[in-house]
Motif scaffolding. Structure first.
Motif, PDB file in Angstrom:
ATOM      1  N   HIS A 146       0.876  -1.182   0.000  1.00 31.37           N
ATOM      2  CA  HIS A 146       0.000   0.000   0.000  1.00 31.37           C
ATOM      3  C   HIS A 146       0.905   1.221   0.000  1.00 31.37           C
ATOM      4  O   HIS A 146       1.373   1.658   1.054  1.00 31.37           O
ATOM      5  N   HIS A 193       1.352   4.858  -2.187  1.00 36.09           N
ATOM      6  CA  HIS A 193       0.949   5.796  -3.241  1.00 36.09           C
ATOM      7  C   HIS A 193       2.213   6.434  -3.801  1.00 36.09           C
ATOM      8  O   HIS A 193       3.008   7.001  -3.031  1.00 36.09           O
ATOM      9  N   ASP A 237       1.738   3.449   3.059  1.00 29.71           N
ATOM     10  CA  ASP A 237       0.715   4.369   2.552  1.00 29.71           C
ATOM     11  C   ASP A 237       1.369   5.546   1.805  1.00 29.71           C
ATOM     12  O   ASP A 237       1.456   5.507   0.590  1.00 29.71           O
TER      13      ASP A 237
HETATM   14 ZN   LIG Z   1      -3.799   4.831   0.857  1.00 27.91          ZN
END
Ligand SMILES: [Zn+2]
Length: 506
Positions: free
Chosen positions: A50, A52, A407
């Protein structure tokens, strides 16, 4: 290979026996957090599922890109922006003079440089008028004017930094069509069924050129990343051995017609290019459109899942807390993502205890091997959820596979090692549990091919490699199997690296 000091070995011993939640809070052991950091940094941690791409780049890099591109920053709004035109300067001189060339940030005594770093990330963030949630999500619009033109540098930074802390598989979330899918929604007509709307978009003839251009963006980014990392030379940097895959970024907070068009492009791109292993819808889950359209979005995923059963889906779901949305908004996002949309992994899953019949949901996830991407830092800075309030241990107790993930490590200015630190210090996980999380991050990845393991059991090796001793030499049968199956290959590499790591402290 790193040989750890006796002190480091002692910490590792403590880690492997780590049961008491307070052990590291004891004053005598506080200083050993330094060692713990070094040990966990050296630990091979598998993959980041995960991640980005634009959120993985540091604000310092974005400001450098802006200066290289000779564009400006708005010293009042604290965003990267195009420079003011003579017309804008004439129309609004006060505002236009607030827009200064990005290169001026690097002058001695520039206080604007630090202010921009704070604005573009969670650096020095103190919750006040603006919440962590809003500041976090607002950063993306502030650096977007430069992110499109610098994908190779962004990929280099992301992959290199993860590899530097021994994470050598990454599924990064990214839309390589740069929003071109949005234009395709015009090809569909309101009132059409999903099948009709998809057919109309496909018949527009505009999908193949978007796919071709998107694949060229990935080709170029990967080639330039390898050059940037000196791959294939004596000066090769961390990242050259990494395996990179992509999750096509969809947007939850946009009109349904636009999301639908993005899905058409995403599923077609993933079908055409094996490096794009799946899709993931992003943007704040609590926004008006995300909440209002959730059920219809879920039905759209179900429609595409039937058409493209081989394309993987992971969804941000349950990145919510009580109060952020009304209680009824917490009842079904994870369950519907799994049961109706066909998500094979869930991003965050923080609000699971508020779902209807949470126990049954956990059981469904455990039985179907639906993994949760747990992002401890992100959940802390965006949602204010950490420590005992975090459901990580609940998922583990229910037998749901968990992988730790970063993330947006650039925005949160954190890394994977610190996810493992938090797992030890805040969640009281021991080394055995950490090792399982690392293995999960490859086993539940969307990397293509068969697994090294039978039925997700980490003590049952697939037949072609079952007789291997674990040494550097592998039989021809096993080598052939590994060459054919990316997932097994990266898992094999992790096992070798874990053996080396453990040998260094025994
Ligand atoms: Zn995310």
């Amino acid at each position: 290979m790193t040989r750890f000091s006796s002190r480091a070995r002692r910490i590792l011993g403590a880690l492997s026996l780590f049961i008491a939640t307070t052990a590291l809070a004891q004053p005598a052991l506080v200083s050993d957090r330094i060692i713990l950091r070094q040990v966990l940094q050296a630990m091979p941690k598998g993959g980041d599922l995960h991640n980005h791409l634009s959120g993985s780049v540091y604000a310092e890099s974005y400001l450098r890109f802006a200066a290289e591109d000779k564009i400006c920053v708005d010293s009042v709004k604290l965003t990267i922006t195009q420079c003011a035109t003579p017309e804008q300067l004439a129309a609004d001189p006060a505002h236009a003079t607030a827009i200064v060339p990005a290169s001026t940030l690097f002058a001695p005594y520039s206080s604007l440089y630090g202010q921009m770093l704070d604005a573009l990330s969670m650096r020095q963030f103190r919750s006040g008028i603006e919440s962590g949630h809003d500041h976090f999500f607002n950063t993306f619009g502030k650096f977007s004017p430069v992110s499109r033109a610098h994908v190779p540098e962004m990929l280099t930074e992301d992959v290199w930094r993860l590899a530097s802390e021994n994470v050598d598989y990454v599924e990064t979330i990214f839309a390589p069509d740069f929003g071109k899918a949005r234009d395709l929604m015009k090809a569909a007509t309101p009132g059409q069924s999903m099948a009709e709307a998809r057919a109309a978009i496909m018949q527009s003839g505009q999908v193949p050129p978007i796919i071709a251009a998107a694949r060229a963006v990935i080709d170029d980014a990967e080639a330039r990343m390898r050059t940037n990392l000196n791959c294939g030379t004596a000066k090769a940097l961390p990242g050259c051995e990494s395996t990179v895959r992509y999750l096509y970024e969809l947007h939850r907070g946009v009109p349904l017609q636009q999301l639908f068009a993005e899905m058409v492009v995403g599923y077609e791109l993933a079908s055409a290019d094996s490096r794009v292993v799946g899709l993931n819808p992003v943007m704040p889950e609590d926004s008006y459109i995300s909440m209002h359209d959730f059920d219809e979005q879920t039905r759209m995923f179900a429609f595409f899942h039937q058409l493209y059963p081989a394309i993987h889906l992971t969804t941000h779901a349950g990145e919510l807390t009580p109060g952020l949305v009304p209680p009824e908004g917490l009842r079904n996002h994870i369950r519907d993502s799994v049961v109706i949309a066909g998500a094979q992994r869930i991003g965050h899953g923080v609000d699971v205890t508020y779902e209807d019949d949470a126990a049954a949901l956990l059981s469904i996830m455990a039985t179907r091997h639906v993994a949760v991407e747990v992002c401890l830092t992100s959940n802390d800075v965006i949602l204010g959820v950490s420590g005992k309030a975090h459901p990580l241990r609940l998922y583990l107790a229910a037998g749901v596979p968990v992988a730790l993930a970063t993330d947006d490590p650039g925005v949160s200015r954190d890394d994977m090692t610190n996810q493992y630190m938090r797992a030890v210090q805040d969640q009281a996980l021991d080394y055995t549990a950490l090792k399982r999380l690392a293995r999960n991050s490859l086993e539940y990845s969307f990397a293509e091919g068969d697994s090294l393991w039978i039925n997700h059991k980490y003590d049952e090796v697939a037949a072609p490699c079952a007789k291997e001793s674990g040494g550097a030499k592998t039989s021809e049968t096993c080598s052939t199997f590994l060459a054919k199956n990316t997932k097994a290959r990266i898992e094999w590499r992790l096992e070798q690296r874990l053996r080396q790591f453990e040998a260094s402290w025994k």
